[in-house]
Scaffold this motif. Structure first.
Motif, short mmCIF file in Angstrom:
data_model
loop_
_atom_site.label_atom_id
_atom_site.label_comp_id
_atom_site.label_asym_id
_atom_site.label_seq_id
_atom_site.Cartn_x
_atom_site.Cartn_y
_atom_site.Cartn_z
N TYR A 125 0.74 -1.34 -0.72
CA TYR A 125 0.03 0.02 0.07
C TYR A 125 0.54 0.87 -0.03
O TYR A 125 0.97 2.23 -0.90
N SER A 183 2.02 1.86 -3.66
CA SER A 183 0.99 2.41 -4.26
C SER A 183 0.43 3.44 -3.84
O SER A 183 0.47 4.66 -5.52
N LEU A 184 0.40 3.87 -2.70
CA LEU A 184 0.20 5.03 -2.36
C LEU A 184 1.00 6.18 -3.14
O LEU A 184 0.80 7.69 -3.41
N LYS A 240 -9.04 7.87 -6.79
CA LYS A 240 -8.69 6.51 -6.54
C LYS A 240 -7.44 6.51 -5.04
O LYS A 240 -7.02 5.07 -4.37
N ARG A 241 -7.26 7.61 -4.60
CA ARG A 241 -5.88 7.21 -3.56
C ARG A 241 -6.37 7.21 -2.51
O ARG A 241 -6.41 6.97 -1.42
N LEU A 257 -7.59 3.86 -2.13
CA LEU A 257 -6.75 2.65 -1.32
C LEU A 257 -6.44 3.26 -0.35
O LEU A 257 -6.35 2.12 0.65
N GLU A 307 -8.80 1.99 2.06
CA GLU A 307 -8.74 -0.05 2.25
C GLU A 307 -8.06 -0.85 2.90
O GLU A 307 -7.51 -1.19 3.52
#
Length: 113
Positions: free
Chosen positions: A55, A58-59, A95-96, A99, A102
């Motif tokens: 994560y 991705s972030l 999207k951020r 995420l 999540e």
């Protein structure tokens, strides 16, 4: 002699009560003080250390993409292209946020196990 016993008992009481106290340090407020002084909002949205490595990666990638789009918006002069880039930025922010939600849910689930 009574005064000696009184002072000894008083001293023992003071020592006993002070040993149980916990010293809690003050948080570092220097950045927020500077931000308030400069009238800037202080948002610590890039601290992803609580999340797993996947994560975090991705972030950070999404943050780099948002910064790239921001720099493209600043350089662009065509209004149609600017609106296109702003919609792309809005999608990346959405999207951020998804995420982040999540990752927070995953962290909450890991607390139970």
């Amino acid at each position: 002699m009574k005064n000696l016993f009184f002072l000894l008992a008083f001293y023992m009481g003071v020592v006993y009560t002070t040993k149980g106290q916990e010293i809690i340090p003050f948080p570092d407020l220097s950045e927020s003080h500077i931000a308030v002084y400069n009238q800037v909002d202080l948002i610590d949205s890039h601290n992803y250390s609580l999340y797993t490595k996947d994560y975090q990666d991705s972030l950070h990638k999404i943050d780099r993409d948002i910064e790239t789009v921001n720099s493209e918006i600043e350089k662009e002069s065509n209004k149609a292209q600017i609106t296109s880039l702003e919609s792309k930025k809005a999608e990346l922010i959405k999207k951020r946020n998804l995420l982040l939600k999540e990752a927070e849910l995953l962290e909450d689930l890991n607390k139970f196990y």
